[in-house]
Structure formats: structure tokens, C-alpha cells
Design a protein around this motif. Structure first.
Motif, PDB file in Angstrom:
ATOM      1  N   ASP A 665       0.838  -1.197   0.000  1.00 36.76           N
ATOM      2  CA  ASP A 665       0.000   0.000   0.000  1.00 36.76           C
ATOM      3  C   ASP A 665       0.873   1.246   0.000  1.00 36.76           C
ATOM      4  OD1 ASP A 665      -2.277  -1.630   0.205  1.00 36.76           O
ATOM      5  OD2 ASP A 665      -2.060  -1.714   2.381  1.00 36.76           O
ATOM      6  N   PHE A 666       0.425   2.258  -0.751  1.00 31.37           N
ATOM      7  CA  PHE A 666       1.244   3.449  -0.945  1.00 31.37           C
ATOM      8  C   PHE A 666       0.356   4.692  -1.002  1.00 31.37           C
ATOM      9  CE2 PHE A 666       2.990  -0.254  -2.975  1.00 31.37           C
ATOM     10  CZ  PHE A 666       4.304  -0.291  -2.553  1.00 31.37           C
ATOM     11  N   LEU A 667       0.893   5.815  -0.501  1.00 26.75           N
ATOM     12  CA  LEU A 667       0.287   7.113  -0.710  1.00 26.75           C
ATOM     13  C   LEU A 667       1.127   7.857  -1.736  1.00 26.75           C
ATOM     14  CD1 LEU A 667      -0.754   8.362   2.840  1.00 26.75           C
ATOM     15  CD2 LEU A 667      -2.247   7.541   1.015  1.00 26.75           C
ATOM     16  N   VAL A 668       0.456   8.463  -2.710  1.00 26.09           N
ATOM     17  CA  VAL A 668       1.150   9.163  -3.785  1.00 26.09           C
ATOM     18  C   VAL A 668       0.717  10.624  -3.756  1.00 26.09           C
ATOM     19  CG1 VAL A 668       1.592   9.272  -6.257  1.00 26.09           C
ATOM     20  CG2 VAL A 668       1.175   7.054  -5.166  1.00 26.09           C
ATOM     21  N   ASN A 669       1.667  11.513  -3.592  1.00 20.88           N
ATOM     22  CA  ASN A 669       1.396  12.941  -3.586  1.00 20.88           C
ATOM     23  C   ASN A 669       1.650  13.527  -4.969  1.00 20.88           C
ATOM     24  OD1 ASN A 669       0.749  13.172  -0.784  1.00 20.88           O
ATOM     25  ND2 ASN A 669       2.927  13.033  -0.301  1.00 20.88           N
ATOM     26  N   ILE A 670       0.691  14.291  -5.458  1.00 15.93           N
ATOM     27  CA  ILE A 670       0.788  14.939  -6.758  1.00 15.93           C
ATOM     28  C   ILE A 670       0.856  16.445  -6.540  1.00 15.93           C
ATOM     29  CG2 ILE A 670      -0.359  15.316  -8.983  1.00 15.93           C
ATOM     30  CD1 ILE A 670       0.603  12.481  -8.647  1.00 15.93           C
ATOM     31  N   ASP A 671       1.858  17.105  -7.124  1.00 16.64           N
ATOM     32  CA  ASP A 671       2.032  18.546  -6.919  1.00 16.64           C
ATOM     33  C   ASP A 671       0.889  19.351  -7.520  1.00 16.64           C
ATOM     34  OD1 ASP A 671       4.350  18.220  -5.506  1.00 16.64           O
ATOM     35  OD2 ASP A 671       5.653  18.454  -7.252  1.00 16.64           O
ATOM     36  N   ARG A 672       0.372  18.895  -8.648  1.00 17.67           N
ATOM     37  CA  ARG A 672      -0.714  19.633  -9.293  1.00 17.67           C
ATOM     38  C   ARG A 672      -1.567  18.671 -10.105  1.00 17.67           C
ATOM     39  NH1 ARG A 672       0.048  20.193 -14.722  1.00 17.67           N
ATOM     40  NH2 ARG A 672       2.143  19.694 -15.511  1.00 17.67           N
ATOM     41  N   ILE A 673      -2.866  18.893 -10.075  1.00 20.27           N
ATOM     42  CA  ILE A 673      -3.788  18.132 -10.915  1.00 20.27           C
ATOM     43  C   ILE A 673      -3.839  18.806 -12.283  1.00 20.27           C
ATOM     44  CG2 ILE A 673      -6.203  17.469 -11.253  1.00 20.27           C
ATOM     45  CD1 ILE A 673      -4.780  15.815  -9.156  1.00 20.27           C
ATOM     46  N   PRO A 674      -3.588  18.063 -13.349  1.00 13.04           N
ATOM     47  CA  PRO A 674      -3.534  18.687 -14.682  1.00 13.04           C
ATOM     48  C   PRO A 674      -4.912  19.055 -15.214  1.00 13.04           C
ATOM     49  CG  PRO A 674      -3.290  16.310 -14.861  1.00 13.04           C
ATOM     50  CD  PRO A 674      -3.293  16.620 -13.390  1.00 13.04           C
ATOM     51  N   GLU A 675      -4.935  19.864 -16.258  1.00 15.42           N
ATOM     52  CA  GLU A 675      -6.183  20.269 -16.879  1.00 15.42           C
ATOM     53  C   GLU A 675      -6.784  19.174 -17.737  1.00 15.42           C
ATOM     54  OE1 GLU A 675      -5.913  23.939 -18.952  1.00 15.42           O
ATOM     55  OE2 GLU A 675      -4.980  25.034 -17.295  1.00 15.42           O
ATOM     56  N   TRP A 676      -5.939  18.284 -18.241  1.00 12.44           N
ATOM     57  CA  TRP A 676      -6.423  17.263 -19.168  1.00 12.44           C
ATOM     58  C   TRP A 676      -6.876  15.999 -18.432  1.00 12.44           C
ATOM     59  CZ3 TRP A 676      -2.203  14.558 -17.615  1.00 12.44           C
ATOM     60  CH2 TRP A 676      -0.966  15.224 -17.544  1.00 12.44           C
ATOM     61  N   ALA A 677      -7.721  15.211 -19.110  1.00  8.11           N
ATOM     62  CA  ALA A 677      -8.107  13.904 -18.574  1.00  8.11           C
ATOM     63  C   ALA A 677      -6.872  13.008 -18.501  1.00  8.11           C
ATOM     64  CB  ALA A 677      -9.173  13.270 -19.463  1.00  8.11           C
ATOM     65  N   PHE A 678      -6.826  12.147 -17.490  1.00  5.32           N
ATOM     66  CA  PHE A 678      -5.624  11.353 -17.291  1.00  5.32           C
ATOM     67  C   PHE A 678      -5.957   9.949 -16.809  1.00  5.32           C
ATOM     68  CE2 PHE A 678      -6.511  13.763 -13.433  1.00  5.32           C
ATOM     69  CZ  PHE A 678      -6.494  12.797 -12.450  1.00  5.32           C
ATOM     70  N   VAL A 679      -4.991   9.064 -16.966  1.00  9.02           N
ATOM     71  CA  VAL A 679      -5.023   7.733 -16.350  1.00  9.02           C
ATOM     72  C   VAL A 679      -3.833   7.645 -15.403  1.00  9.02           C
ATOM     73  CG1 VAL A 679      -6.213   6.560 -18.229  1.00  9.02           C
ATOM     74  CG2 VAL A 679      -3.727   6.754 -18.287  1.00  9.02           C
ATOM     75  N   VAL A 680      -3.951   6.787 -14.416  1.00  8.51           N
ATOM     76  CA  VAL A 680      -2.863   6.590 -13.459  1.00  8.51           C
ATOM     77  C   VAL A 680      -2.038   5.393 -13.902  1.00  8.51           C
ATOM     78  CG1 VAL A 680      -2.252   6.224 -11.046  1.00  8.51           C
ATOM     79  CG2 VAL A 680      -4.337   7.482 -11.620  1.00  8.51           C
ATOM     80  N   GLN A 681      -0.755   5.605 -14.071  1.00  8.09           N
ATOM     81  CA  GLN A 681       0.146   4.538 -14.510  1.00  8.09           C
ATOM     82  C   GLN A 681       1.144   4.219 -13.403  1.00  8.09           C
ATOM     83  OE1 GLN A 681       3.629   4.903 -17.452  1.00  8.09           O
ATOM     84  NE2 GLN A 681       1.971   4.092 -18.739  1.00  8.09           N
TER      85      GLN A 681
END
Length: 836
Positions: A665-681
Motif C-alpha cells: 500500500d502506498f500514498l502518492v502525492n501529486i504537486d498539481r492536478i492537470p487540466e487534461w483527462a488522465f489515467v494513473v500509470q
């Protein structure tokens, strides 16, 4: 009167800007302390091992697995498969644990509810929360709503576990769980009265003897008082303790919580945690006895619980269309009958150019086929209300359902596209459009579907399937059997997504993907009008898309879809595929594997009951940071090397910072949510005893951020026949104008709401949703309410989802949907224009 601004700032200072100090079993592992997740997981593993041991014993089989603290999901799943003579699903078992643990952790956001944490000697209301929650679990299981059951189970188990950390049950020398907490018919005896003094001040930092001797001798039950803001408590009462507890500085000072080993009573942390594990097992056993082993196995994720839903167009004068739709639907149903993958429930929704519904549900495949066989089409040639029927299905079907939409025409209600996409994202269901083009009665010849529907009309269907990890499949008289083969692949169990990419507008590009040893039946799908592609193996062998049977696999063409089934030999390693096309296309690589990855956006708030977190039921805000939780199923230990938000229709990406919070199990921090639709890889290493191999997974569902904020107030409990009004606020820092409002619920209860709200640019507006459960609704029924706000011109959309329980008793606790929402709402009032 103290101004609202002062109150808001004071609350924010008191609740957010203090150093974190755990005040409930922790949610993040540290100092060798046990977390709520670890306690819940241990209880799940031990109880499932006991259930499987009993099953093996009843069949005269050996069960040699020791039931102790060393159990893993893999060892339990293997032992249970032997006990039940069938391969029980490891991935779904892990999913059940994760879903329960997420709702468990979210309870810590209810900072001001004494009942949820057994603070302030609130034993009666705490017990009521547990017993009503257990009733909700059992009702949800009875109705086949296993996700709702796990959500309620997580909430109940958190409160139950907190009792052993926050009360003096362990200090009283108790050696067994307090069974009265799950049995409403038993009296709550020997509670300390409101005027009974229970504690004395700690000696410096030594709180080992701060509970009064007479309380111990008389076996009086007490718990610590706690408050984030005010230091007041009744005279002589114990405090919870910790830096966030303002009452702990008031005589008697200190605290009695056992949340971690550094707490005031941390020397008893392990005993409290062990007691919490045993109490959670006792709770699970109570549910098992009430529901039966088969239903309990489904609750725990060790038995098939998939749902198959059909949305069928009954508009049109072509009798051949409905005949072909019936034939294909029967083929889908029969392909799973009598197998371990047979759905537990079937759902049918029909639509035409005038309306849509009703929702027909049954667990009997023959009755379901009878319902489909009774369908007839109208004489109208107008477009039907396709998206309305699909939206209804997404609302009423359980999450992660397989949904097939049958139509031969364009959608009449295209304005619902954004709402349908948001609901697909929220429910993680897989939607496949079957565009059936039968023999035309006008021309008596086969007409290509691409000529009967415009490219923009077909693209709408493709866009929605790309969001959901489904497909858009053209079906004609000559391609029906090939299409059925593709459909069968789409509903195969244990499917995982290795790679997903869309290029619209088209772009020639080379893609790479890693196949690991756990993968089998690997399939590459390319959906587009005229893609030219070449596939390359890890050893350098290549095969052109024009070669039907080649060295790397077999290619099947169905309309605009090409399916490449890779040969079983030599799949492990890094593959490449080059694609060139003059029109938009979608690439998807899937396979069967026990190793899958679960992704959930979460809220983390520092507060009085620790760093509280829980699944976020709204889209993240574009441009701001965010956190999501990742759990890798199917292995007892993995290494994650990279987590990215990858642009769904391009090659841009945002990198995440990964922090392990468990072996998988992991927590992932993202600095910014992008404007475009995305998938998590996600990329990483599978750690086996004999080897280490690279692996890659992607979220099957696309995600989007939003510049709209939807905040809602939830009372948590509603009563049968009594209208419940819920206030909500919509805010934006961008476009002003008229925002479309929708409110949907999964029970079909009556709901009223404003159809629109007017917002100024950078402003906000408030509305109210009224939900009414029928007077004959069974107590314990869960209802999921989703409130949507869509910007003018469908340029943006966000939603918030609330979970409520129908109960014949009054609500025990009401307030904001979460502490973060409460404080955010106050903060919003104070400095909305600055913050946004």
C-alpha cells in the motif's frame, strides 16, 4: 456575538495549524504501532482462515494453515481455495479489505463526534452507532449491495476499535472483547456516572497510574474527554490526551488513550490493538452467522459478485435490429452460465425516443432472458434517450459493473455526456457500446454502420467507452460471431489494464509496455477507422497489423476494432507497438492476472484524531496538489518505482511522490492536478522468492480534475417517509453563469433539487436537495446520493457523493460531510476570493 470570521480562523488554527499528534489508532504506520488498517486486515485474515478451516473440517479435508499474526492474503486465499475446492479470487479479497479500510480511516474526519470515537464517556450513542451500522451491513448483504456493506462495516469497525483505545476497558484487566457493544439487547452496565471522578493528574509525563484506584476496583467504565478548541470538561474526568486535546491541560491533566506506543497509555497499546482485532473478528462472526457462509464469502470478496447490465434501445422500425440484439445478449449471458464467473445479478434498462426505464433486476438468468425476449421496438426512427438510460443504469447498478448498451442510432440526449462520464469515473463501471447495424428493410442490403451514423455521433460513444475501459463495437450480420468473441473477452475475470492511450486528433506514435510473468491471455485492442500498426516483441520479432496469423499473435477484425491475441509463449518483457492513422484511435492492452492495482483519491487532514483520511468522493481541483492511495493486490510484497498521471489523449504526464504505508500500500502525492483527462500509470517490481520482475499497470478508468467545488452537508441517517433536506454549495474561480444541477441516488428514492444555480465569476451559490425514502423502506438500507454541478456550455463538471443510511431511529450525529469540508466551508466564507 463572536463573528463568523473569528470562529472560522480560530477553528482553522486549532484544528489545522498544530503539530500532528495521533489520537486514534494511527492511519499511517510508525513506531511499531498498529494502525486501523492493520487491525482490520488482521481481523479479516484470521476470520477468513477460521471460516475456511470450518469448511475444510466439515468436508473431512486437512487445514494446516496456522491462524496467527503471520497470515497474508496469499496464504489465506490459497488455503480457502483448497477448502472450497475452487479458486477463490485473491484480487477481490484484497479489494474488500481495501474498501473496508478506506471507510474505516475516513471516520477520523468526524473530529467532533464523541459517539464515533467513544470520547466523553459517550457509550450509549457509540454502541447505538455500532448496532445500527451492523444492521445496515446485514441489510446491504441481503440486497446484494456488498460495497455498501463494506462501507458500513468499515465505519462500524473503526468505532468498535476505538473503544479499546479510548476507554479504560484494557486497564480494568479485561481479557476478552466487550460483546455488549454489538448486541443491542444487552444492558450497558457499570458506567461511570456524570458526577463520578475518574482520573487524577499525571506525574509529569508519567500517566501509568492516572486512573483512580476506586474506578479500577469497582470496574467502572470510563473514557477520555476530548475537544479541539475548548479546554472544558467535567470536574475530575479523564482526558483523551495529546497535543490536539485542549482538555488534557485542565486538571486532572494528561490522558488515557492507547492509540500508539507514544501515547499517554502507550504501554498498553499492543493489548488494546489485540483486543480490537479480536473484537472485529467477533463482529465479523456475528455478520457471518446472520447472513450465511456464501453471502459472507461475497462480503469478504472471496466469491464472484459481478453484475451484468444491459441498456437496450427499443426505438426503430427494423425488426432485425432487436432480433440481433437479443441474440447477442443471450450469447453474453450463456457464455458465463454455470461457470465461476456467472454474474450474481442481471440488470435491464430499456429506452426509446420518448423515455427510459424501468430498472429490472434479477439473479435468475432464465427470467432475465425472458425479460429481454419480451422486448419489442416502436415504429419511430428518431434518436433515442440513450444516455439517459445509461445514466440511470450507472446510478442503480453496483460499482464495477459490466454494462452493455445496444443501439443502432445516435443519442437524443447528448447534453448528458459529461454527467455520464463523471458517473463512469465515480463507479468505475465498464461500458461497452454495441452498435448493431442489421439488414435495412429499405434497401435490403448490408449498410456500413459508419454510413448510418455520422463520425461525430460514433465519436460520442467512443469517448465514453474510453473513459470506462470498454469498447465501441460495430455489429453486422456478417460480423456478429466475431463481435461475440470480443465481448466474451471483455467480461473475463481478473482482467487488468497494462496500457491505455487515446490519440484524438490522430498522431503517429510508438508505445511501449511491460508484460510480467503473472499475465496470461494478453490482448491488444486498437479501435479506429484505419490504423496501421506493427507489434514488436522483447526479442525483436515483429508482426504487421495486416498479418492475420503471425509469429506474435492472431488478429481479429470487427468493424473498426482490431483485436490482437498474443501467443502464449515468450510474453515477458518490454513490448513495443507503432501506430499510424489518419483518424483518431484508441489503444488498450489487457491481460488476466492476480496482480492488479487499486487507485483512490483520498483526503488527508491533520487534526485531533490523528492524520485523518478517507476516500474522496469528488473530483480533485485543477492546479492544486492531491493525494491518492494505491494498493497492489495479488502479492504480499511489491516495490513501486514510479507513479504517473498520464494524459489520456497525449503524451504529457505529472510525476507523483510515492510513500509506502504497508507492504503493498502506498500514498502518492501529486504537486498539481492537470487540466487534461488522465489515467494513473504504475511501474514497479514483483518480489518473488526466486526472482524479481518488472511490472506495469494502469487505472482502467480515466479521471479528470475540475475548477468547480461542490460541498455538501450530510446528516448520515434519514428516516423512512420523512423528507431529508441536505444543503450544498457550488463554488468556482472561473466561469460565471447558470450552472446545471442534478441529484441522483442508487435506490430510486424521490429526490427534489433546483435545476440550476446562478454563479458570478469566482463566486458561489447555495442550494438544497430533499431526499425522501418510502415509508416501507427497511431500516438499515444504504443510499448513495450524488450531487452534480455542470458549468455553462458543459465546459466543466464536478460532483460530491454522500452515503446515507435509512434508520427508524433519529440521527446520532449530523454535520458536514467531513471535517475537511466543514473547515473548508468556513475557510471558503472567510477568504474564498483569495484562496480560489
Amino acid at each position: 456575538m463572536v463573528s463568523l470570521v473569528v470562529v472560522a480562523v480560530f477553528l482553522l488554527q486549532g484544528a489545522l495549524f498544530q503539530p500532528p499528534q495521533a489520537a486514534a489508532f494511527k492511519i499511517l504506520p510508525a513506531d511499531q504501532s498498529l494502525t486501523h488498517e492493520q487491525i482490520t486486515r488482521a481481523a479479516f485474515l484470521r476470520k477468513m482462515a477460521e471460516v475456511c478451516r470450518d469448511a475444510a473440517t466439515s468436508q473431512g479435508k486437512d487445514f494446516t494453515l496456522p491462524i496467527n499474526s503471520k497470515l497474508t492474503a496469499t496464504t489465506v486465499q490459497r488455503a480457502c481455495s483448497n477448502a472450497y475446492s475452487s479458486l477463490l479470487k485473491l484480487s477481490s479479497f484484497n479489494l474488500a479489505i481495501v474498501q473496508t479500510s478506506l471507510s474505516n480511516a475516513a471516520v477520523d474526519r468526524k473530529q467532533f463526534s464523541t459517539a464515533h470515537h467513544f470520547d466523553d464517556e459517550d457509550f450509549k450513542n457509540g454502541r447505538d452507532l455500532i448496532t445500527k451500522g451492523v444492521a445496515a451491513v446485514k441489510v446491504s448483504i441481503k440486497k446484494g449491495n456488498y460495497l455498501s456493506a463494506r462501507t458500513s462495516l468499515g465505519i462500524v469497525s473503526h468505532t468498535l476499535q476505538d473503544f479499546y483505545s479510548h476507554s479504560n476497558w484494557v486497564e480494568l484487566g479485561s481479557n476478552a472483547p466487550f460483546s455488549t457493544l454489538i448486541k443491542p439487547e444487552l444492558p450497558l452496565d457499570n458506567l461511570a456516572s456524570p458526577n463520578t471522578k475518574t482520573c487524577q493528574s499525571c506525574i509529569g509525563e508519567d500517566c501509568s497510574n492516572n486512573i483512580l484506584p476506586e474506578i479500577i476496583q469497582q470496574k467502572k467504565l470510563t473514557s477520555g474527554y476530548f475537544h479541539l478548541v475548548f479546554p472544558f470538561k467535567p470536574s475530575g474526568k479523564c482526558s483523551h490526551g495529546g497535543a490536539f486535546d485542549r482538555t488534557s491541560s485542565t486538571e486532572p491533566t494528561g490522558g488515557i488513550n492507547k492509540d500508539d506506543i507514544s501515547s499517554e497509555h502507550g504501554f498498553l497499546h499492543q493489548r488494546a490493538a489485540d483486543m480490537a482485532i479480536n473484537a472485529t473478528m467477533e463482529l465479523l462472526e456475528d455478520i457471518r452467522l446472520a447472513t450465511g457462509d456464501q453471502a459472507f464469502l461475497r462480503l469478504m470478496g472471496l466469491s464472484q459478485t459481478s453484475v451484468l447490465a444491459f441498456v437496450i434501445d427499443t426505438t426503430g422500425s427494423l425488426s432485425n435490429y432487436i432480433t440481433e440484439a437479443k441474440r447477442v445478449s443471450f450469447s453474453i449471458i450463456d457464455s458465463r452460465r454455470g461457470t465461476s464467473e456467472e454474474p450474481s445479478e442481471y440488470i435491464l434498462v430499456k429506452f426509446n425516443d420518448q423515455g427510459f426505464g424501468l430498472v429490472i433486476r434479477t439473479g435468475d438468468a432464465d427470467k432475465f432472458k425472458e425479460q429481454i425476449n419480451s422486448l419489442s421496438v416502436s415504429d419511430s426512427l428518431n434518436p433515442g434517450m440513450c444516455l439517459s438510460g445509461l445514466l440511470l443504469t450507472l446510478t442503480r447498478a453496483p460499482p464495477s459493473s459490466n454494462i452493455f448498451v445496444f443501439t443502432d442510432a445516435s443519442a437524443k440526449d447528448t447534453e448528458l455526456k459529461s454527467s455520464v462520464g463523471a458517473m463512469i469515473e465515480s463507479t468505475k463501471s465498464k461500458v461497452t457500446f454495441l452498435l448493431i447495424n442489421s439488414i435495412s428493410t429499405r434497401s435490403q442490403q448490408n449498410v456500413s454502420l459508419s454510413r448510418s451514423l455520422s463520425q461525430s455521433e460514433i465519436q460520442l460513444y467512443r469517448d465514453l467507452t474510453q473513459v470506462s475501459d470498454g469498447q465501441t463495437i460495430d455489429i453486422t450480420n456478417t460480423t456478429s460471431s466475431q463481435a461475440t468473441a470480443v465481448i466474451t473477452d471483455l467480461i473475463t475475470a481478473d482482467l487488468v489494464t497494462v496500457l491505455q492511450a487515446t490519440r484524438n486528433p490522430p498522431k503517429a506514435e510508438n508505445f511501449s509496455f511491460v508484460l510480467d510473468p503473472t499475465l496470461s491471455n494478453v490482448t491488444v485492442y486498437i479501435n479506429g477507422d484505419s490504423p496501421v500498426f506493427t507489434l514488436y516483441s522483447p526479442t525483436g520479432v515483429s508482426q504487421s497489423g495486416s498479418v492475420t496469423d503471425g509469429p506474435l499473435g492472431s488478429i481479429l477484425t470487427v468493424g473498426n476494432l482490431k483485436r490482437v491475441k498474443l501467443n502464449s509463449a515468450s510474453q515477458t518483457g518490454e513490448w513495443k507497438i507503432s501506430i499510424n492513422s489518419t483518424s483518431s484511435y484508441n489503444l488498450r492492452v489487457t491481460g488476466q492476472s492476480s496482480v492488479d492495482v487499486l487507485f483512490y483519491f483520498v483526503e488527508i487532514v491533520q487534526g485531533g484524531h490523528g492524520d485523518s483520511w478517507g476516500q474522496s468522493f469528488t473530483r480533485p481541483f485543477i492546479g492544486r496538489n492531491a493525494t491518492f492511495y494505491v494498493s497492489v493486490t495479488g502479492r504480499d510484497s511489491v516495490t513501486v518505482t514510479e507513479v504517473l498521471l498520464v494524459e489520456a489523449s497525449g503524451s504529457d504526464f505529472v510525476n507523483g511522490t510515492v510513500k509506502a504505508v504497508g507492504a503493498t500500500d502506498f500514498l502518492v502525492n501529486i504537486d498539481r492536478i492537470p487540466e487534461w483527462a488522465f489515467v494513473v500509470q504504475l511501474k514497479g517490481l514483483l518480489n518473488d522468492s526466486s526472482s524479481v520482475s518488472r511490472f506495469q499497470r494502469q487505472s482502467p478508468t480515466q479521471h479528470k480534475g475540475s475548477r468547480i467545488t461542490v460541498m455538501a452537508q450530510s446528516q448520515n441517517i434519514t428516516q423512512p417517509g420523512v423528507p431529508l433536506s441536505l444543503n450544498f454549495t457550488v463554488a468556482t474561480n472561473t466561469t460565471g453563469g447558470t450552472y446545471t444541477i442534478r441529484a441522483l441516488n442508487d435506490q430510486g428514492f424521490s429526490v427534489s433539487f433546483p435545476s440550476s444555480l446562478i454563479l458570478e465569476t469566482g463566486g458561489s451559490a447555495q442550494g438544497s436537495v430533499t431526499l425522501t425514502a418510502p415509508s416501507d423502506t427497511e431500516s438499515g438500507t444504504d443510499v448513495k446520493l450524488t450531487i452534480e454541478a455542470e458549468a455553462p456550455g458543459s465546459t466543466d463538471l464536478n460532483y460530491v457523493t454522500l452515503q446515507l443510511t435509512v434508520s427508524t431511529a433519529n440521527a446520532i450525529f449530523s454535520g458536514c460531510y467531513s471535517l475537511s469540508v466543514c473547515l473548508s466551508f468556513l475557510f471558503f466564507i472567510v477568504c474564498h476570493f483569495v484562496c480560489l
